[in-house]
Design a protein around this motif. Structure first.
Motif, mmCIF file in Angstrom:
data_model
loop_
_atom_site.group_PDB
_atom_site.id
_atom_site.type_symbol
_atom_site.label_atom_id
_atom_site.label_comp_id
_atom_site.label_asym_id
_atom_site.label_seq_id
_atom_site.Cartn_x
_atom_site.Cartn_y
_atom_site.Cartn_z
ATOM 1 N N THR A 118 -93.042 7.160 29.723
ATOM 2 C CA THR A 118 -94.066 6.333 30.354
ATOM 3 C C THR A 118 -94.439 5.218 29.390
ATOM 4 O O THR A 118 -94.041 5.223 28.224
ATOM 5 C CB THR A 118 -95.310 7.166 30.720
ATOM 6 O OG1 THR A 118 -96.183 6.390 31.542
ATOM 7 C CG2 THR A 118 -96.054 7.629 29.478
ATOM 8 N N GLN A 127 -91.932 11.792 27.535
ATOM 9 C CA GLN A 127 -92.761 12.676 28.358
ATOM 10 C C GLN A 127 -93.388 13.795 27.543
ATOM 11 O O GLN A 127 -94.534 14.188 27.781
ATOM 12 C CB GLN A 127 -91.923 13.271 29.491
ATOM 13 C CG GLN A 127 -92.716 14.153 30.435
ATOM 14 C CD GLN A 127 -91.946 14.469 31.683
ATOM 15 O OE1 GLN A 127 -91.917 13.695 32.622
ATOM 16 N NE2 GLN A 127 -91.315 15.622 31.697
ATOM 17 N N ASN A 147 -97.555 9.533 35.746
ATOM 18 C CA ASN A 147 -97.965 8.303 35.069
ATOM 19 C C ASN A 147 -98.164 7.153 36.040
ATOM 20 O O ASN A 147 -98.263 6.000 35.648
ATOM 21 C CB ASN A 147 -96.956 7.920 33.978
ATOM 22 C CG ASN A 147 -95.527 7.955 34.471
ATOM 23 O OD1 ASN A 147 -95.255 7.626 35.619
ATOM 24 N ND2 ASN A 147 -94.608 8.364 33.604
#
Length: 260
Positions: A118, A127, A147
């Protein structure tokens, strides 16, 4: 005259004796050359014995590819040639594989590679690191980090929009009426057609926007749970059960035996 062994991809003429094969395409030796052309400049260097690069169905010698075609790495601002390239979706940014890194991981092991990630404050975060900082942002269904905009159910669980779907037709349910049943979610149409309770008298499904009356653990629709004499609903009245052949009957009567 010998039979041709194929057709040259470049000049469309028959090939005899030998050909250069690249994937599913065949070429004469002299037709297998660098495709770079700009204004009046043409490279056309033969590629038979050279390393070359492909883009958009064309082939380029290393010099032309590096000077004119190769993408520039967003991180180091160098051309991406002869190594794996990463491309972000949406903004179409390009990176060397080794430059596409997590800003939170230790330097010796910070390559994101093919792992989910993200964006945070202009940097990329893998992640695993994002989960450490946001343990409450996991999707209840897939377990992956959320996200983007999330969907929250009546128990305050969070979901990806793409995960929060009807278990039958897979239509997204965010912002729509849905029904929970047996730990599954149904859109209204699928629930009414496949999962809604069946009336014990008329054998029709009782739709989600209709009243379900339960008696002796058996469901009835509002049209069937009525007094067999006066035809009025018994959902909020006392009644007698006269058996399956007769049905239900109001228990409150006047002096003439009429239902009240």
């Amino acid at each position: 005259m010998p039979e041709p062994i194929g057709t040259c991809r470049r000049c469309k003429q028959d090939l005899f004796d030998s050909a250069i094969t690249d994937g599913d395409e065949k070429f004469h030796d002299e037709c297998f050359y660098c495709d770079y052309e700009e204004d009046e400049m043409k490279c056309h260097k033969e590629l038979k014995e050279l390393e070359f690069h492909r883009k958009d169905g064309k082939r380029f010698c290393t010099n032309c590819y590096s000077d004119h075609i190769a993408e520039v790495c967003t991180a180091c601002r160098k051309k991406i040639v002869g190594t794996r390239m990463m491309k972000t979706q949406g903004d179409n940014l390009y990176y060397h594989y080794d430059c596409f890194i997590c800003s939170r991981c230790p330097e010796e092991n910070n390559q994101i590679g093919e792992k989910p990630f993200t964006r945070m404050s202009g940097t990329f975060v893998c992640q695993d690191c994002y989960k450490k900082d946001h343990p409450d942002k996991d999707c209840k269904i897939c377990g992956e980090v959320i996200n983007t905009s999330a969907v929250k159910d009546t128990q305050s669980n969070l979901y990806h929009r793409s995960c929060f779907v009807c278990c039958f037709c897979k239509e997204e349910l965010a912002g729509k009426k849905y029904i929970n049943r047996d730990n599954e979610r149904y859109c209204k149409d699928c629930f009414d057609e496949h999962k809604a309770p069946i009336c014990s008298k008329c054998d029709n499904r009782i739709k989600s926007d209709e009243q379900v009356i339960t008696y002796n653990n058996n469901p009835f629709c509002g049209n069937c749970f009525i007094c067999h004499k006066c035809g009025r609903t018994l959902s909020k009245k006392s009644f007698y059960d006269r058996g399956p052949d007769v049905g239900f009957e109001c228990s409150e009567k006047d002096e003439k035996g009429n239902c009240l």
